[in-house]
Design a protein around this motif. Sequence first.
Motif, PDB file in Angstrom:
ATOM      1  N   ALA A 175       0.813  -1.213   0.000  1.00 48.51           N
ATOM      2  CA  ALA A 175       0.000   0.000   0.000  1.00 48.51           C
ATOM      3  C   ALA A 175       0.844   1.261   0.000  1.00 48.51           C
ATOM      4  O   ALA A 175       1.919   1.313   0.602  1.00 48.51           O
ATOM      5  N   ARG A 205      -9.392   6.140   1.677  1.00 50.47           N
ATOM      6  CA  ARG A 205      -9.849   5.055   0.807  1.00 50.47           C
ATOM      7  C   ARG A 205     -11.314   5.203   0.413  1.00 50.47           C
ATOM      8  O   ARG A 205     -11.840   4.414  -0.367  1.00 50.47           O
ATOM      9  N   TYR A 230     -11.866   8.090  -6.411  1.00 47.19           N
ATOM     10  CA  TYR A 230     -10.910   7.713  -5.374  1.00 47.19           C
ATOM     11  C   TYR A 230      -9.666   8.576  -5.494  1.00 47.19           C
ATOM     12  O   TYR A 230      -8.562   8.119  -5.776  1.00 47.19           O
ATOM     13  N   SER A 233      -6.658   7.747  -3.032  1.00 48.01           N
ATOM     14  CA  SER A 233      -6.298   6.346  -2.830  1.00 48.01           C
ATOM     15  C   SER A 233      -5.434   5.840  -3.984  1.00 48.01           C
ATOM     16  O   SER A 233      -5.956   5.381  -4.997  1.00 48.01           O
ATOM     17  N   ARG A 235      -2.881   3.397  -6.179  1.00 48.86           N
ATOM     18  CA  ARG A 235      -2.748   1.950  -6.336  1.00 48.86           C
ATOM     19  C   ARG A 235      -1.619   1.418  -5.468  1.00 48.86           C
ATOM     20  O   ARG A 235      -0.695   2.136  -5.094  1.00 48.86           O
ATOM     21  N   ASP A 236      -1.698   0.142  -5.163  1.00 49.24           N
ATOM     22  CA  ASP A 236      -0.607  -0.504  -4.427  1.00 49.24           C
ATOM     23  C   ASP A 236       0.656  -0.531  -5.280  1.00 49.24           C
ATOM     24  O   ASP A 236       0.598  -0.659  -6.503  1.00 49.24           O
ATOM     25  N   ASN A 300      -5.242  -6.466  -3.023  1.00 52.41           N
ATOM     26  CA  ASN A 300      -4.576  -5.324  -3.652  1.00 52.41           C
ATOM     27  C   ASN A 300      -5.608  -4.302  -4.075  1.00 52.41           C
ATOM     28  O   ASN A 300      -6.771  -4.638  -4.296  1.00 52.41           O
ATOM     29  N   ARG A 301      -5.179  -3.058  -4.209  1.00 51.61           N
ATOM     30  CA  ARG A 301      -6.056  -1.976  -4.662  1.00 51.61           C
ATOM     31  C   ARG A 301      -5.722  -1.590  -6.105  1.00 51.61           C
ATOM     32  O   ARG A 301      -5.845  -0.435  -6.493  1.00 51.61           O
ATOM     33  N   GLY A 315      -6.199   4.576  -7.223  1.00 56.59           N
ATOM     34  CA  GLY A 315      -6.502   3.184  -6.963  1.00 56.59           C
ATOM     35  C   GLY A 315      -7.936   2.964  -6.572  1.00 56.59           C
ATOM     36  O   GLY A 315      -8.842   3.629  -7.052  1.00 56.59           O
ATOM     37  N   SER A 316      -8.139   2.046  -5.648  1.00 61.23           N
ATOM     38  CA  SER A 316      -9.466   1.630  -5.213  1.00 61.23           C
ATOM     39  C   SER A 316      -9.504   1.671  -3.698  1.00 61.23           C
ATOM     40  O   SER A 316      -8.463   1.555  -3.045  1.00 61.23           O
ATOM     41  N   GLY A 318     -10.698  -0.589  -1.723  1.00 59.48           N
ATOM     42  CA  GLY A 318     -10.620  -1.907  -1.107  1.00 59.48           C
ATOM     43  C   GLY A 318      -9.973  -2.922  -2.022  1.00 59.48           C
ATOM     44  O   GLY A 318      -9.302  -2.587  -3.000  1.00 59.48           O
ATOM     45  N   ASN A 319     -10.204  -4.171  -1.714  1.00 59.10           N
ATOM     46  CA  ASN A 319      -9.538  -5.270  -2.394  1.00 59.10           C
ATOM     47  C   ASN A 319     -10.084  -5.464  -3.810  1.00 59.10           C
ATOM     48  O   ASN A 319     -11.279  -5.635  -4.002  1.00 59.10           O
TER      49      ASN A 319
END
Length: 410
Positions: A175, A205, A230, A233, A235-236, A300-301, A315-316, A318-319
Amino acid sequence: MPLILSHESVVTMPELLSPAGDFPSLMAALKAGADAVYLGLEGCNMRARAGNFTVPEIEEAVERANGYGARLYVCTNTSLRDEDVERLELIFPELYSAGVDAVIASDLAAVDLAADNGLDVHVSVQANISNTRSLHVLKDMGVSRVILSRELSLNEISGIASSSPMEVEVFVHGALCTALSGRCYLSSYLYGRSANCGECLQPCRKKWRLVSEDGEFELETDASGYIRTYLLSPRDLCMIEHIPELLDAGVSALKIEGRGRPADYVGTVTGVYREAVDRYLEGEWRFEERWLRELKKVFNRGLGKGFYFSEPEAGSPGNVSDYVKLDVGEVVNYYRKACAAEVRLWRPLKLGDEIIIQGRTTGALIQRVESIQVDGCSVERVEDGHAGILVSGRVREGDLVYRRVPRDRG
């Protein structure tokens, strides 16, 4: 076609460093080939919501790590008040006696105190170290390693590493925070839970809209028309494709983020990076697409390159992994000679299912179901109740059994 890169230069053996929020994650990291594991001291680290470890548990963790020939580091990297420093004055001698290999700290008081107690000190990414001069200052304080800021590019990291008076460590997976070095006040402002004390509730997030004060401008889409809800947030981080560049840059340690992630995540990510690093060190680099497929199976996001080559992508919350875990049962017995486990199931299980058996000592055992027996008879499927399954490694009573299934995108 896979990229093939041969090299003749001698590469310093890098350290693969994995997270452990609890004992199952610790064992998953060790069994997957981590050279070192880092965990949090209860009450003084940046993952207050992770399992974390008391001093007696750290002593046990050191013994387990040593049994695998691995090193163990303890995080004490929150902002410290006087009462926190007084507590560490009592704890650091215990960590030294326990055989802890290093303390990860960001507050200068913790850095100074750890060095006074004979502990190796790694300065946390929370300190936002992003220049060579800072490394020379920290060297004089007794620091042996610095985890560089995640906001640096690969070229900047290479420049710092080439003239560094100590080891440098970088994050390669996991993250990313919306704030520089995690110094965020959003959680504190909204919920009274300080990110700088490890209590972040991650409001970044959530979905957010950016609207100007006069209401004339509202940021909803990017140039391609993609709705950017988002905004906070990213991305990972995922640098599995760039192991050669990282090692050629002179990095001493590759760090996986995730002390809040489960054991199967830690085991999977560690195993993938272990294989990639070993392949490069063997003299020939060949990237495997299956590595990315494995990484996308766990939490992962979305995956990106962080700041290494450009700005992070949104990113997102959550998962978004390609698979999810369903808890299906628990181990009630293990039969060593038969390499089998008796499990109590509360959800269906069938031949060919991919399962994860997870526990404090087991870590995370991931395999396919190759045989199921009920009352001594082989079956292809069982709905619930007790059943025997072949296992590829030692498991223990009380270990939880999960079935990994494709995520329903509908």
